[in-house]
Design an enzyme around this catalytic site. Structure first.
Site, PDB file in Angstrom:
ATOM      1  N   GLY A  72      31.411   9.602  16.181  1.00 16.20           N
ATOM      2  CA  GLY A  72      31.541   9.733  14.727  1.00 16.20           C
ATOM      3  C   GLY A  72      31.743   8.413  14.008  1.00 16.20           C
ATOM      4  N   ASN A  99      25.356  -3.878  13.759  1.00 13.23           N
ATOM      5  CA  ASN A  99      24.793  -2.569  13.439  1.00 13.23           C
ATOM      6  C   ASN A  99      25.485  -2.053  12.185  1.00 13.23           C
ATOM      7  OD1 ASN A  99      24.767   0.472  13.468  1.00 13.23           O
ATOM      8  ND2 ASN A  99      23.427   0.138  15.224  1.00 13.23           N
ATOM      9  N   CYS A 130      22.515   8.171  13.081  1.00 11.47           N
ATOM     10  CA  CYS A 130      23.645   8.681  13.865  1.00 11.47           C
ATOM     11  C   CYS A 130      23.722  10.203  13.751  1.00 11.47           C
ATOM     12  CB  CYS A 130      24.961   8.071  13.387  1.00 11.47           C
ATOM     13  SG  CYS A 130      26.362   8.699  14.328  1.00 11.47           S
ATOM     14  N   ASN A 192      17.608   6.270  19.150  1.00 15.52           N
ATOM     15  CA  ASN A 192      19.016   6.644  19.168  1.00 15.52           C
ATOM     16  C   ASN A 192      19.147   7.861  20.085  1.00 15.52           C
ATOM     17  OD1 ASN A 192      21.763   7.064  18.451  1.00 15.52           O
ATOM     18  ND2 ASN A 192      21.376   6.176  16.433  1.00 15.52           N
ATOM     19  N   THR A 193      20.283   8.511  20.080  1.00 16.06           N
ATOM     20  CA  THR A 193      20.494   9.680  20.965  1.00 16.06           C
ATOM     21  C   THR A 193      19.744  10.909  20.451  1.00 16.06           C
ATOM     22  OG1 THR A 193      22.496  10.161  19.727  1.00 16.06           O
ATOM     23  CG2 THR A 193      22.766   8.931  21.768  1.00 16.06           C
ATOM     24  N   GLY A 244      18.248   5.675  28.201  1.00 15.54           N
ATOM     25  CA  GLY A 244      18.379   5.999  29.620  1.00 15.54           C
ATOM     26  C   GLY A 244      18.074   4.884  30.586  1.00 15.54           C
ATOM     27  N   GLY A 265      22.623   1.313  26.927  1.00 18.14           N
ATOM     28  CA  GLY A 265      23.866   1.878  26.396  1.00 18.14           C
ATOM     29  C   GLY A 265      24.695   2.534  27.486  1.00 18.14           C
ATOM     30  N   THR A 266      24.365   3.772  27.753  1.00 16.27           N
ATOM     31  CA  THR A 266      25.182   4.573  28.666  1.00 16.27           C
ATOM     32  C   THR A 266      25.376   3.913  30.035  1.00 16.27           C
ATOM     33  OG1 THR A 266      24.429   6.516  27.498  1.00 16.27           O
ATOM     34  CG2 THR A 266      25.383   6.892  29.663  1.00 16.27           C
TER      35      THR A 266
HETATM   36  C1  LIG Z   1      29.400   6.510  23.458  1.00 19.53           C
HETATM   37  C2  LIG Z   1      28.213   6.127  22.633  1.00 19.53           C
HETATM   38  C3  LIG Z   1      28.401   5.610  21.345  1.00 19.53           C
HETATM   39  C4  LIG Z   1      27.312   5.243  20.554  1.00 19.53           C
HETATM   40  N1  LIG Z   1      27.531   4.729  19.306  1.00 19.53           N
HETATM   41  C5  LIG Z   1      26.482   4.286  18.567  1.00 19.53           C
HETATM   42  C6  LIG Z   1      26.682   3.659  17.302  1.00 19.53           C
HETATM   43  O1  LIG Z   1      27.812   3.477  16.826  1.00 19.53           O
HETATM   44  N2  LIG Z   1      25.589   3.243  16.597  1.00 19.53           N
HETATM   45  C7  LIG Z   1      24.310   3.384  17.073  1.00 19.53           C
HETATM   46  O2  LIG Z   1      23.366   2.966  16.410  1.00 19.53           O
HETATM   47  N3  LIG Z   1      24.087   3.967  18.273  1.00 19.53           N
HETATM   48  C8  LIG Z   1      25.130   4.425  19.029  1.00 19.53           C
HETATM   49  N4  LIG Z   1      24.901   5.002  20.262  1.00 19.53           N
HETATM   50  C9  LIG Z   1      23.517   5.174  20.739  1.00 19.53           C
HETATM   51  C10 LIG Z   1      23.092   4.070  21.701  1.00 19.53           C
HETATM   52  O3  LIG Z   1      23.107   2.803  21.077  1.00 19.53           O
HETATM   53  C11 LIG Z   1      21.699   4.339  22.288  1.00 19.53           C
HETATM   54  O4  LIG Z   1      20.752   4.339  21.233  1.00 19.53           O
HETATM   55  C12 LIG Z   1      21.591   5.675  22.998  1.00 19.53           C
HETATM   56  O5  LIG Z   1      22.793   5.955  23.685  1.00 19.53           O
HETATM   57  C13 LIG Z   1      20.426   5.738  23.984  1.00 19.53           C
HETATM   58  O6  LIG Z   1      20.515   4.739  24.963  1.00 19.53           O
HETATM   59  P1  LIG Z   1      21.179   4.945  26.419  1.00 19.53           P
HETATM   60  O7  LIG Z   1      20.567   6.152  27.042  1.00 19.53           O
HETATM   61  O8  LIG Z   1      20.921   3.666  27.141  1.00 19.53           O
HETATM   62  O9  LIG Z   1      22.631   5.162  26.182  1.00 19.53           O
HETATM   63  C14 LIG Z   1      25.990   5.402  21.065  1.00 19.53           C
HETATM   64  C15 LIG Z   1      25.804   5.912  22.350  1.00 19.53           C
HETATM   65  C16 LIG Z   1      26.883   6.276  23.136  1.00 19.53           C
HETATM   66  C17 LIG Z   1      26.662   6.826  24.519  1.00 19.53           C
END
Ligand SMILES: Cc1cc2nc3c(=O)[nH]c(=O)nc-3n(C[C@H](O)[C@H](O)[C@H](O)COP(=O)(O)O)c2cc1C
Ligand SMILES: Cc1cc2nc3c(=O)[nH]c(=O)nc-3n(C[C@H](O)[C@H](O)[C@H](O)COP(=O)(O)OP(=O)(O)OC[C@H]3O[C@@H](n4cnc5c(N)ncnc54)[C@H](O)[C@@H]3O)c2cc1C
Ligand code: FES
Lengths: 306, 238
Positions: A72, A99, A130, A192-193, A244, A265-266
């Site tokens: 959030g 960001n 987001c 993003n997610t 991923g 990220g993750t």
């Molecule tokens: C715990 C968590 C917090 C995140 N917070 C943000 C955020 O504040 N702003 C943003 O643009 N993306 C945020 N993301 C998204 C990541 O930057 C990324 O786009 C997304 O997780 C996909 O990449 P990944 O599979 O490598 O994690 C967040 C992801 C995770 C897992």
């Protein structure tokens, strides 16, 4: 000598490997585990104009090969960031992207104008995607008109590198990316997610108070890879591929399909040294495969260079 | 860093005491924890555990099996290695006056308290449901004031029913949220109360904000870097 450099806007990355927003802390926490002279850089946690408290716990649920998060956008607001977090970035020597998560056009203008007076920033990643703000996962990104209005007048505010971070949950993202390209953005961060959720079968309720959460991690990699491919056929500006990634092979796939750089990220949450580890492996990969410039593999899937 | 299982001992109640040798030197302070990878090829988060004792190149944990991760970690064979991030969390750096401190643990919360009371003449109040931690106490040679909900191996009731049998100006406690909440409510606000807290941990390093714990004023702390030992009076346990 292998050339790992990648240029996005005004920024030259020492390696195409970047820490993703929300998983890199404010920077210093990440640098403690990574070599700043080897990695590409990082994107800070999202900053909003005003303080955001964030969502109630639980904020994380592990799922098969991934993670649902409902953080959030917790942060102290722009002034708090400038006073307390930004000074810590000044001595870090890799690309530092801030960001920014605006809720209105006015907010993004105020934020960039204030940050333009500060040093130690390579560029801005504007996050309109987001999923953890509203209970339906919608945001500016789900509305083309609002997004277009938002990206329109930003270029004139800054010469720094400008990236737009978009959501894979809305088809509108492709149209928005095209417009951002015309408006002078330097790159598109995608994805993003994904929108996801989980049910607590003991209580019969949603696991997360906000119902919806963002899905990330290896579970989303093939979908993000496809989305990056589609995006690469939509815009000509660099795409920063996200979703991923956790191995050197993942990085090569993303680059071959059209990404100029990648964010992790993750996987970074589990292996905090991964940005350094993969940057080193990427060099070895290039050596073994007689690739002199890492940028030569971008978009090779189409038989054309980008 | 890599850690290698040197010894492990299984207790009733699905709890396993595991001793690891570390690849590099460690300097673990009171209140810190370890984040251990789960054996296997699957992509998973690490799992956090209190460090119950530690030396220069070894440490121990006490793990209660509650799901897939704790099952796989406790199934490790002696000699097997796994990756771990150690030590994590904010060291507890207040001076402890053991004559004036009451330690309280509920169930597996004992793991959070053990290192505090190691080799100390400490006042220790421990509660479980039906004496299921008795064999662990015997093994570790700890003699707490033992409370059970059933009264089987100790006094009957909840730990919070017996707090006033002790003299103290500080409480350090680890256990279920309900227990911590009850300690907060039943003790005078001038008593320093340190709660060893749990939330779901992802990175354990302050990168993600996943481990947020809510304070009474509506703000959040991070269990992994601000804690796990936090001011128990500020926390909103609901
Ligand atoms: C715990 C968590 C917090 C995140 N917070 C943000 C955020 O504040 N702003 C943003 O643009 N993306 C945020 N993301 C998204 C990541 O930057 C990324 O786009 C997304 O997780 C996909 O990449 P990944 O599979 O490598 O994690 C967040 C992801 C995770 C897992
Ligand atoms: C700082 C800290 C210290 C801890 N110390 C100990 C200890 O010394 N001994 C001990 O037995 N347990 C301890 N725990 C709890 C332990 O981490 C969880 O029991 C374990 O992570 C569960 O993993 P699982 O895969 O077996 O369970 P799962 O099947 O994954 O989940 C079962 C439940 O465990 C909890 N859980 C799952 N993943 C995590 C996670 N990453 N972090 C925290 N909780 C989680 C959730 O509430 C979940 O509903 C501690 C937790 C924290 C935060
Ligand atoms: S678990 Fe990631 S910040 Fe605490």
């Amino acid at each position: 000598m292998i050339d790992q450099k990648i240029k996005i806007g005004q920024t030259v990355l020492k390696s195409p490997i970047i820490g993703a927003s929300g998983c890199s802390g404010w920077g210093p926490e990440l640098i403690e585990y990574n070599k700043q002279d080897i990695i590409g850089g990082f994107v800070t946690k999202s900053v909003t104009l005003n303080e955001k408290i964030g969502n109630d716990s639980p904020r994380i649920k592990e799922v098969s090969s991934g993670l649902l998060n409902s953080i959030g956008l917790e942060n102290g607001g722009l002034d708090y960031f400038i006073e307390n977090k930004l000074p810590l970035l000044k001595d870090i020597d890799c690309a530092k992207f801030i960001n920014l998560a605006p809720f209105t056009n006015e907010e993004i203008h105020i934020m960039i104008n204030k940050l333009e007076k500060e040093t130690g920033i390579d560029g801005y990643e504007i996050n309109i995607s987001c999923p953890n703000i509203r209970k339906d996962g919608f945001n500016i990104n789900s509305n083309v008109k609002k997004s277009v209005n938002l990206v329109k007048d930003i270029r004139k505010l800054t010469k720094r590198t400008l990236m737009l971070k978009l959501s894979p949950a809305f088809n509108e993202s492709f149209e928005i990316a095209s417009i951002a390209e015309k408006e002078g953005f330097d790159g598109i961060t995608f994805t993003n997610t994904y929108l996801g959720t989980a049910v607590n079968i003991d209580t019969g309720k949603f696991v997360f108070k906000n119902k919806v959460a963002g899905l990330s991690g290896p579970a989303i990699k093939p979908i993000s890879l496809w989305n990056v491919y589609k995006m690469a056929n939509t815009v000509k500006i660099p795409i920063i591929g996200v979703g991923g990634i956790r191995t050197i092979e993942d990085v090569i796939e993303f680059m071959m399909i059209g990404a100029s750089a990648v964010q992790i990220g993750t996987a970074l949450l589990v292996e905090p040294t991964i940005l350094t580890d993969i940057s080193i492996k990427l060099k070895e990969y290039c050596k073994e495969n007689h690739i002199e410039k890492i940028r030569d593999i971008i978009s090779t899937i189409n038989g054309e260079e980008k | 860093m890599k850690i290698k299982l040197k010894n492990s001992k299984q207790f009733t109640n699905n709890t396993v005491y595991m001793m690891f040798e570390t690849e590099k030197m460690i300097d673990v302070k009171l209140g810190q924890f370890v984040n251990i990878s789960i054996p296997g090829d699957e992509f998973t988060l690490r799992r956090p555990f209190s460090i119950v004792s530690a030396g220069k190149n070894k440490f121990s944990v006490l793990i209660k099996v509650i799901g897939n991760g704790t099952q796989k970690i406790t199934n490790m064979k002696i000699g097997e290695s796994i990756d771990a991030l150690i030590p994590l969390g904010q060291p507890f750096d207040k001076t402890i006056d053991y004559k004036k401190t009451l330690f309280i643990a509920g169930g597996i919360g004992i793991a959070g308290i053990l290192r505090f009371i190691e080799n100390q003449n400490a006042q220790f109040l421990f509660g479980d449901i039906n004496g299921e931690y008795k064999d662990i106490m015997d093994y570790l040679k700890i003699e707490p004031t033992y409370i059970n909900e059933s009264g089987k191996t100790g006094k009957k009731g909840f730990v919070t029913d017996y707090i006033n049998d002790f003299e103290f100006n500080t409480i350090i406690a680890c256990g279920p949220k309900g227990m911590l909440k009850s300690i907060k409510e039943k003790t005078d606000k001038h008593i320093d109360f340190y709660a060893i807290c749990e939330e779901i941990i992802a990175c354990g390093l302050g990168l993600c904000g996943g481990c947020a714990i809510k304070y009474d004023d509506g703000s959040f702390g991070k269990v992994c870097v601000d804690g796990p030992v936090l001011n128990g009076r500020r926390i909103n346990y609901d």
